[in-house]
Design a protein around this motif. Structure first.
Motif, PDB file in Angstrom:
ATOM      1  N   PRO A  74     -11.584 -53.713  39.669  1.00 35.70           N
ATOM      2  CA  PRO A  74     -11.564 -53.987  38.227  1.00 35.70           C
ATOM      3  C   PRO A  74     -12.966 -53.915  37.637  1.00 35.70           C
ATOM      4  CG  PRO A  74     -11.384 -56.027  39.469  1.00 35.70           C
ATOM      5  CD  PRO A  74     -11.294 -54.915  40.466  1.00 35.70           C
ATOM      6  N   ALA A  75     -13.038 -53.787  36.339  1.00 39.08           N
ATOM      7  CA  ALA A  75     -14.340 -53.738  35.660  1.00 39.08           C
ATOM      8  C   ALA A  75     -15.162 -54.989  35.950  1.00 39.08           C
ATOM      9  CB  ALA A  75     -14.134 -53.569  34.157  1.00 39.08           C
ATOM     10  N   SER A  76     -14.480 -56.132  36.109  1.00 41.93           N
ATOM     11  CA  SER A  76     -15.179 -57.400  36.316  1.00 41.93           C
ATOM     12  C   SER A  76     -15.941 -57.456  37.637  1.00 41.93           C
ATOM     13  CB  SER A  76     -14.184 -58.565  36.262  1.00 41.93           C
ATOM     14  OG  SER A  76     -13.199 -58.429  37.267  1.00 41.93           O
ATOM     15  N   ALA A  77     -15.666 -56.520  38.541  1.00 40.03           N
ATOM     16  CA  ALA A  77     -16.417 -56.451  39.794  1.00 40.03           C
ATOM     17  C   ALA A  77     -17.782 -55.819  39.589  1.00 40.03           C
ATOM     18  CB  ALA A  77     -15.630 -55.663  40.839  1.00 40.03           C
ATOM     19  N   HIS A  78     -18.001 -55.261  38.404  1.00 42.48           N
ATOM     20  CA  HIS A  78     -19.241 -54.526  38.134  1.00 42.48           C
ATOM     21  C   HIS A  78     -20.020 -55.054  36.935  1.00 42.48           C
ATOM     22  CE1 HIS A  78     -17.790 -51.446  40.972  1.00 42.48           C
ATOM     23  NE2 HIS A  78     -16.611 -51.718  40.451  1.00 42.48           N
ATOM     24  N   LEU A 127     -12.380 -51.939  24.300  1.00 45.16           N
ATOM     25  CA  LEU A 127     -11.203 -52.112  25.155  1.00 45.16           C
ATOM     26  C   LEU A 127     -11.336 -51.140  26.312  1.00 45.16           C
ATOM     27  CD1 LEU A 127      -8.332 -52.156  22.469  1.00 45.16           C
ATOM     28  CD2 LEU A 127      -9.564 -54.111  23.431  1.00 45.16           C
ATOM     29  N   VAL A 128     -11.207 -51.642  27.529  1.00 43.68           N
ATOM     30  CA  VAL A 128     -11.379 -50.803  28.715  1.00 43.68           C
ATOM     31  C   VAL A 128     -10.083 -50.768  29.504  1.00 43.68           C
ATOM     32  CG1 VAL A 128     -12.583 -50.545  30.915  1.00 43.68           C
ATOM     33  CG2 VAL A 128     -13.856 -51.232  28.861  1.00 43.68           C
ATOM     34  N   GLU A 129      -9.550 -49.552  29.687  1.00 40.61           N
ATOM     35  CA  GLU A 129      -8.377 -49.339  30.528  1.00 40.61           C
ATOM     36  C   GLU A 129      -8.816 -48.624  31.803  1.00 40.61           C
ATOM     37  OE1 GLU A 129      -4.181 -47.349  29.543  1.00 40.61           O
ATOM     38  OE2 GLU A 129      -5.667 -45.872  30.161  1.00 40.61           O
ATOM     39  N   GLY A 130      -8.224 -49.000  32.931  1.00 42.98           N
ATOM     40  CA  GLY A 130      -8.458 -48.263  34.165  1.00 42.98           C
ATOM     41  C   GLY A 130      -9.430 -48.941  35.115  1.00 42.98           C
ATOM     42  N   SER A 131      -9.341 -48.537  36.381  1.00 42.28           N
ATOM     43  CA  SER A 131     -10.173 -49.134  37.431  1.00 42.28           C
ATOM     44  C   SER A 131     -11.383 -48.255  37.722  1.00 42.28           C
ATOM     45  CB  SER A 131      -9.348 -49.326  38.702  1.00 42.28           C
ATOM     46  OG  SER A 131      -8.930 -48.061  39.219  1.00 42.28           O
ATOM     47  N   ILE A 132     -12.334 -48.847  38.430  1.00 38.94           N
ATOM     48  CA  ILE A 132     -13.574 -48.153  38.784  1.00 38.94           C
ATOM     49  C   ILE A 132     -13.389 -47.550  40.179  1.00 38.94           C
ATOM     50  CG2 ILE A 132     -16.066 -48.392  39.028  1.00 38.94           C
ATOM     51  CD1 ILE A 132     -14.861 -49.064  36.203  1.00 38.94           C
ATOM     52  N   THR A 133     -13.401 -46.210  40.259  1.00 42.89           N
ATOM     53  CA  THR A 133     -13.076 -45.540  41.524  1.00 42.89           C
ATOM     54  C   THR A 133     -14.133 -44.532  41.965  1.00 42.89           C
ATOM     55  OG1 THR A 133     -11.794 -43.842  40.365  1.00 42.89           O
ATOM     56  CG2 THR A 133     -10.595 -45.785  41.127  1.00 42.89           C
ATOM     57  N   THR A 134     -15.125 -44.263  41.136  1.00 43.73           N
ATOM     58  CA  THR A 134     -16.180 -43.312  41.513  1.00 43.73           C
ATOM     59  C   THR A 134     -17.539 -43.889  41.151  1.00 43.73           C
ATOM     60  OG1 THR A 134     -16.260 -42.164  39.370  1.00 43.73           O
ATOM     61  CG2 THR A 134     -14.624 -41.371  40.964  1.00 43.73           C
ATOM     62  N   ALA A 135     -18.584 -43.291  41.710  1.00 42.94           N
ATOM     63  CA  ALA A 135     -19.944 -43.717  41.380  1.00 42.94           C
ATOM     64  C   ALA A 135     -20.236 -43.482  39.905  1.00 42.94           C
ATOM     65  CB  ALA A 135     -20.943 -42.972  42.261  1.00 42.94           C
ATOM     66  N   ALA A 136     -19.685 -42.400  39.346  1.00 42.67           N
ATOM     67  CA  ALA A 136     -19.867 -42.124  37.917  1.00 42.67           C
ATOM     68  C   ALA A 136     -19.214 -43.214  37.070  1.00 42.67           C
ATOM     69  CB  ALA A 136     -19.280 -40.757  37.566  1.00 42.67           C
ATOM     70  N   ASP A 137     -18.051 -43.707  37.529  1.00 44.64           N
ATOM     71  CA  ASP A 137     -17.386 -44.818  36.832  1.00 44.64           C
ATOM     72  C   ASP A 137     -18.282 -46.053  36.816  1.00 44.64           C
ATOM     73  OD1 ASP A 137     -15.105 -43.345  36.399  1.00 44.64           O
ATOM     74  OD2 ASP A 137     -13.946 -44.261  38.019  1.00 44.64           O
ATOM     75  N   PHE A 184     -10.675 -45.303  32.269  1.00 39.94           N
ATOM     76  CA  PHE A 184     -11.126 -44.998  33.619  1.00 39.94           C
ATOM     77  C   PHE A 184      -9.900 -44.563  34.424  1.00 39.94           C
ATOM     78  CE2 PHE A 184     -14.570 -47.372  31.819  1.00 39.94           C
ATOM     79  CZ  PHE A 184     -15.705 -46.865  32.422  1.00 39.94           C
ATOM     80  N   ALA A 185      -9.801 -44.866  35.705  1.00 36.26           N
ATOM     81  CA  ALA A 185      -8.671 -44.414  36.524  1.00 36.26           C
ATOM     82  C   ALA A 185      -7.408 -45.195  36.154  1.00 36.26           C
ATOM     83  CB  ALA A 185      -8.989 -44.595  38.003  1.00 36.26           C
ATOM     84  N   SER A 186      -6.460 -44.504  35.531  1.00 36.40           N
ATOM     85  CA  SER A 186      -5.255 -45.171  35.023  1.00 36.40           C
ATOM     86  C   SER A 186      -4.240 -44.122  34.599  1.00 36.40           C
ATOM     87  CB  SER A 186      -5.599 -46.062  33.826  1.00 36.40           C
ATOM     88  OG  SER A 186      -6.074 -45.263  32.750  1.00 36.40           O
ATOM     89  N   CYS A 187      -3.083 -44.598  34.156  1.00 37.07           N
ATOM     90  CA  CYS A 187      -2.025 -43.685  33.704  1.00 37.07           C
ATOM     91  C   CYS A 187      -1.986 -43.532  32.186  1.00 37.07           C
ATOM     92  CB  CYS A 187      -0.660 -44.176  34.197  1.00 37.07           C
ATOM     93  SG  CYS A 187      -0.081 -45.661  33.354  1.00 37.07           S
TER      94      CYS A 187
END
Length: 252
Positions: free
Chosen positions: A123-127, A56-66, A11-14
């Motif tokens: 974070p993913a855990s918020a969703h 394994l999930v990398e990155g934060s949730i930043t869009t509705a699609a995410d 998701f949103a990450s480097c």
């Protein structure tokens, strides 16, 4: 016997945490003999449909699609593990949570009306429900490999609940706060880095996020005593794990 399926999602990450897995090299080859790497776009465009035994999930949730995609991944995954500060805490991009993202977009983009983004980075855990979290920016390869090995043999991963200070003591590293008066977040930071910065006489800056029970109220006067300004204290907490550290500070 069916070969377990492993999926790696971004998701949103480097990409740094995914690169940690790629950097395992020999260990990754051994892992590939034990699992089917079904989806890992950082390594290959080839994909295999789910369901997946481990994601394994990398990155934060930043869009509705995410938001939609992380829910779909959760539905397809037997075990979901978030890796890195972005996936476990919203990442440095979560600094947007303390301001107006529309103002940022108006300054950065010539056509901000085309930008489709959430007001927050979370974070993913918020969703969705998350089974395990591997903290760090980037994560530690030893923790990652141990977690994958544990899940393959059916045991609970050994993720440390101690602090960086404990790791310093285990390694015989001289405390930079006591010896040098160096500001250090080691007492309130989750272990996992192997006390890398204090080993080289530098204060910890909290890239593994807050420990299980961080006493930030007791540490802040020490940071100020050792020469850190009030603004400096705010900045050192407002990095990779800004949201989590802010929550811990405001709870005290």
């Amino acid at each position: 016997m069916r070969t377990p399926k492993l999926a790696v999602w971004k998701f949103a990450s480097c990409d740094g945490c995914q690169l940690t897995l790629l950097d395992c090299e020999d260990e990754l080859l051994a892992l590939a003999d034990q699992v089917q790497i079904a989806t890992f776009l950082e390594a290959s465009s080839a994909t295999v449909a789910g369901p997946y035994d481990v994601s394994l999930v990398e990155g934060s949730i930043t869009t509705a699609a995410d938001e939609r995609r992380i829910k779909e991944i959760r539905e397809q995954s037997g075990v979901l593990v978030t890796i890195g500060a972005c996936a476990t805490a919203g990442g440095v991009q979560a600094l947007r949570n303390f301001a107006d993202v529309r103002e940022f977009a108006s300054v950065v983009y010539a056509k901000p009306e085309y930008i489709d983004t959430l007001a927050t980075s979370t974070p993913a855990s918020a969703h969705v429900a998350v089974d395990y979290q591997i903290q760090g920016c980037p994560i530690d390869r030893g923790q990652l490999l141990d977690t994958l090995a544990a899940l393959l043999v059916g045991r609970k991963p050994r993720l440390p609940a101690k602090t960086v200070c404990t790791e310093c003591k285990n390694r015989g590293v001289t405390c930079v706060v006591v010896a040098d008066g160096t500001p250090c977040l080691g007492p309130v930071t989750h272990a996992g880095c192997g006390a890398l910065c204090p080993t080289y006489r530098r204060g910890c800056y909290g890239c593994f996020g807050p420990a299980t029970t961080p006493n930030t109220a007791a540490l802040i006067p020490v940071l100020r005593r050792d020469g850190m300004s009030a603004g400096g204290v705010d900045r050192v907490f407002a990095t990779f794990n800004a949201v989590n550290f802010d929550h811990e500070r405001n709870d005290r």
